[in-house]
Design an enzyme around this catalytic site. Structure first.
Site, PDB file in Angstrom:
ATOM      1  N   GLU A 193      41.979  38.069  39.822  1.00  0.00           N
ATOM      2  CA  GLU A 193      40.357  38.196  39.228  1.00  0.00           C
ATOM      3  C   GLU A 193      40.759  36.800  38.489  1.00  0.00           C
ATOM      4  O   GLU A 193      40.262  36.636  37.092  1.00  0.00           O
ATOM      5  CB  GLU A 193      40.300  38.795  38.175  1.00  0.00           C
ATOM      6  CG  GLU A 193      40.766  40.655  38.879  1.00  0.00           C
ATOM      7  CD  GLU A 193      40.358  41.996  38.060  1.00  0.00           C
ATOM      8  OE1 GLU A 193      39.593  42.543  38.466  1.00  0.00           O
ATOM      9  OE2 GLU A 193      40.806  41.910  37.422  1.00  0.00           O
ATOM     10  N   VAL A 194      41.350  35.844  38.696  1.00  0.00           N
ATOM     11  CA  VAL A 194      40.584  34.553  38.001  1.00  0.00           C
ATOM     12  C   VAL A 194      38.593  34.018  38.189  1.00  0.00           C
ATOM     13  O   VAL A 194      38.291  33.683  38.879  1.00  0.00           O
ATOM     14  CB  VAL A 194      41.228  33.025  38.922  1.00  0.00           C
ATOM     15  CG1 VAL A 194      40.821  31.825  37.892  1.00  0.00           C
ATOM     16  CG2 VAL A 194      42.768  33.514  38.433  1.00  0.00           C
TER      17      VAL A 194
END
Length: 865
Positions: free
Chosen positions: A524-525
């Site tokens: 989840e960057v």
């Protein structure tokens, strides 16, 4: 005198200010807040409308100025929809505050105001509600006052509980539960399997072994620790006896012909023999032996017990049988982690994946970096100039040492956990989340930077800095943070990674615990990270092969892989580590990165959400060469709500997941029982035809299964135990045992019948053996007790339970059933409101439910309890 005259106004001002603060605090304490869902699919879909009702029960009016009302809310609020008499300001993450505008009408004593606003996605249960409310008055900015009287109003209309127009999952009712339980037929305890999880081979033999304290334990020297473990268990169960030894024994014997973790258990009338090639096998053989003991009451010793003679040959299907616990979002004490390790050992799980940091907390003491815990492990109210702790998240409140937002493990604590795990043959995989989900680390290292800069130590201040001070990147993470991504172009980021790795290695070495890998996150960057970082943009210019900032992903994990390999460790991460971003027609997508395959990189694959398109991602990664741990959200995310009910805790963005989702999972054919999407819609024929199946190479790369407990909604040990249990037993069965017979039956009708029979055996085993065993072993372990099902047939109320063997009690006088209420033994003929509730073997009750039998009574529906 002049000094006194000068100070007097200031003293009076201080007294007035203090008095005002006390009035404001008393006023805030008398505020009540109710939150309610108005509708999902609001304004065409993609958002929901809800309301906050603020009621003032204090003599002072809540005016249109001088205050802010802070709260945490997991959903992103659509600012344009907020009622015009207030502003809702997003601070960061899930923290917001409400500020009145000039149009706000003062709330006088006994009156209330309604604030409506829309938010992204949808809301269904009380877990979705805003939480952690506290008031800040302008004249006392450092004196927050918590609002205690907060309620989430249950939903009753389809517009409130249907997520969207495609949602076919109905709110749970006793009638639905009864239908679900119809296959949980009652099976006599004598016909149930003696050992759980299911052994490879089990055969009863004639006769019994009489076990008492005269039985001597003998062991190969390699198994001294396991011998002591068994003796301690027997000492708690058996009372001392007098008389000469009987000559009977329990032998723990080395047998190098057996495989890793395998054991053989032979019970005859003269001897119990446990054989294994290694300590873990002996330990599992002991656990199997203990599971054959007749159930006993906790704390009550007996003189002897009878054990059925038997022959068992056993070994696990997978050598990775894991549980991930997130202690970053909400902290769990060392004592609770030790309790979980006992539970894992009891059911032959052998990996604790320890999620030690995230945006909202850093939980492990690291020598030489004190800010990681002095700043990163504490949450509370803050001002713009505050850098000595993190803001409130997940309802942790304004005070530093309350609730579950603050806490960490000292080096001594952590090493105690490692030693305790090792004694139960559980290896602990530490996770240091990077480069995203890293805000706690980033803010901590920024505080360190400020401290050292004040001391004039510029080089040392920059040594572990995790962000470019001139970064102007604009992004928003899934959890609404705008500053939670490490800058992977900075050499100081790798200094930090190496420092953390070396300190962790040193702790494992001091504890004598095995360390094979460190998990470095990767999930989840958000898009936009690094795009405004001068240092990142310069690195891209210097390294043309990176092409753009998207190339920094593989660059980062290539460096991490080298750092770990130089320390004789392998890299673990989330599935995204094996992916790479690509741009096509201006749109970013993620594809598997074949360059990192076949490098002994282990990936936890979470995305198997039915209908999202990645149902086969785990198989594709395994086929490419990555070592894969299966932990899909649809089956093994233990923080998912058990059922669709306003009162049922947990998230549900991936699936509503009861224990059957773990039990019916077939590791090498996960499509077999996935017949509906997450909204309950039946999949069209051929849905999986284009999905990739496991190759033989891929099968060899599936190293195991893992359950996962993310802790956004977990507030303390009771919540933790409720969410993981009994789901953990479904995981244990699938991770240890071979595929069940029904999984290999090609005829769908026969397969369904075989599955129903297997489920009935499993459900009876839990209700009659395993849950009572847990009660006896732990005394207090707050596993979820299922709500019983109910229907009316022939004028009588019929009840059933998910796990036959659990007691169900009921009342006919509208009161809550207790452990002394009548026991359900057959259909209830009483008329009116029938309440019922499930109880464990120690008298602890679960949630109650009710049904109305045909009656002549005068309670209107609105008055029903």
């Amino acid at each position: 005198m002049r000094r006194l005259l000068f100070q007097l106004p200031m003293l009076l001002l201080g007294l007035i200010s203090t008095a005002q603060v006390k009035k404001d605090a008393n006023n805030a304490k008398n505020i009540a807040i109710n939150w309610q869902i108005i509708e999902n699919s609001h304004a065409g879909g993609g958002q929901f409308l809800s309301s906050l009702n603020i009621q003032n029960n204090a003599p002072l009016a809540l005016s249109n100025k001088n205050w802010k009302l802070y709260f945490n809310f997991a959903r992103r609020i659509v600012q344009e929809t907020v009622t015009e008499n207030v502003k809702i300001v997003h601070v960061n993450g899930d923290l917001y505050y409400i500020r009145p505008t000039e149009k706000f009408k003062s709330i006088h004593n006994g009156t209330s105001a309604n604030i409506e606003f829309a938010s992204k996605d949808w809301a269904v249960n009380f877990t979705d509600a805003p939480e952690g409310f506290y008031m800040i008055y302008d004249d006392a900015p450092n004196r927050p006052v918590p609002i205690q009287n907060v309620k989430a109003i249950p939903s009753t209309r389809p517009a409130q509980y249907a997520r969207n127009q495609q949602d076919r999952v109905p709110p749970i009712t006793p009638q639905i539960i009864y239908e679900q339980n119809k296959n949980s037929i009652d099976i006599p305890e004598k016909d149930l399997q003696k050992i759980f999880p299911s052994p490879l081979q089990y055969q009863d033999k004639p006769g019994e072994f009489i076990l008492n304290q005269s039985v001597k334990i003998t062991a190969d020297p390699a198994f001294a620790a396991e011998s002591n473990f068994l003796q301690q268990k027997l000492n708690r169960l058996l009372s001392p006896i007098k008389g000469a030894p009987t000559g009977k024994s329990i032998r723990l014997m080395l047998d190098k012909s057996l495989g890793a973790e395998a054991y053989q258990l032979e019970i005859n009338s003269r001897q119990i023999l446990i054989s294994a090639s290694e300590q873990a096998g002996i330990f599992y053989g002991i656990q199997s032996l203990l599971s054959t003991f007749p159930l006993q009451k906790r704390g009550v010793k007996i003189s002897s017990l009878k054990i059925q003679n038997a022959s068992i040959t056993d070994q696990p299907r997978f050598h990775f049988r894991g549980l991930m616990i997130d202690v970053a979002r909400n902290f769990q004490t060392k004592e609770e982690i030790l309790k979980v390790l006992d539970l894992m050992g009891m059911y032959k799980l052998n990996v604790l994946h320890f999620h030690l940091n995230d945006d909202e907390g850093w939980r492990l003491e690291i020598q030489g970096l004190p800010e990681l815990t002095s700043v990163g492990s504490r949450r509370g109210h803050f001002s713009d100039s505050t850098l000595n702790h993190l803001p409130p998240s997940f309802g942790s409140g304004p005070f530093l040492n309350e609730h579950h937002g603050t806490g960490h493990y000292s080096k001594a604590d952590f090493m105690e956990i490692l030693k305790y795990a090792k004694a139960r043959h559980i290896r602990v995989i530490p996770e240091i989340e990077a480069p995203g989900h890293a805000r706690a680390a980033i803010r901590s290292m920024h505080a360190r930077y400020n401290r050292l800069m004040k001391e004039g130590k510029t080089a040392e201040a920059k040594r572990y800095l995790l962000h470019d001070l001139n970064d102007r990147s604009s992004y928003r993470s899934v959890q609404n943070w705008n500053d939670n991504v490490m800058d992977v172009s900075l050499p100081s980021t790798y200094n930090f990674i190496e420092k953390i790795s070396d300190e962790i290695i040193a702790m494992y070495k001091a504890a004598g615990a095995p360390l094979q890998t460190i998990h470095f996150g990767g999930d989840e960057v958000p898009d936009g990270a690094w795009e405004g970082s001068p240092n990142s943009l310069n690195l891209v210019k210097e390294r043309p092969e990176l092409k753009d900032v998207n190339g920094l992903w593989a660059y980062f994990y290539g460096n991490i892989d080298r750092i770990l390999k130089s320390r004789n460790l392998y890299l673990s991460g989330w599935e995204e580590v094996g992916m790479q971003p690509v741009l096509a027609d201006g749109k970013k997508s993620y594809v598997i990165n074949p360059a990192m395959g076949d490098k002994n990189i282990h990936l936890n694959v979470w995305n198997n959400i039915i209908g999202w398109g990645a149902e086969d991602l785990a198989y594709r990664l395994a086929n490419t060469g990555y070592k894969v741990i299966l932990g899909g959200v649809s089956n093994f995310y233990f923080d998912m709500a058990y059922q669709k009910s306003f009162e049922e805790p947990g998230y549900y963005w991936g699936e509503y997941a009861d224990i059957d989702k773990a039990f019916n999972f077939i590791p090498f054919n996960s499509f077999l029982n996935s017949n509906t999407d997450k909204f309950g819609n039946t999949l069209k024929p051929g849905f999986y035809d284009t999905k990739e199946r496991l190759t033989e190479k891929g099968k060899a790369n599936v190293v195991g299964l893992q359950g996962l407990l993310w802790s956004e909604t977990i507030k303390g040990p009771k919540n933790l135990e409720y969410m993981i249990m009994p789901k953990l037993l479904g995981l244990a069965e699938r991770a240890w045992a071979k595929d069940p017979e029904w999984a290999n039956e090609p005829d769908s009708t026969k397969r369904k019948a075989m599955y129903n029979q297997a489920w009935a055996r499993f459900a009876n085993t839990l209700g009659k053996k395993e849950l009572p065993r847990i009660d006896a072993a732990f005394g207090e372990l707050h596993y979820r007790l299922p709500t019983s099902g109910a229907v009316i047939k022939d004028g009588k109320v019929h009840l059933n339970n998910q796990f036959p063997g659990l007691k169900v009690r009921y009342t006919i006088d509208q009161t809550e059933p207790t452990a002394k209420s009548p026991l359900y033994t057959g259909p209830i003929s009483a008329k009116g409101l029938i309440r019922f509730r499930t109880f464990d073997s120690q008298g602890r009750g679960g949630k109650s439910a009710s049904i109305i039998n045909e009656q002549e009574w005068n309670v209107t529906p609105k008055e029903l309890p």
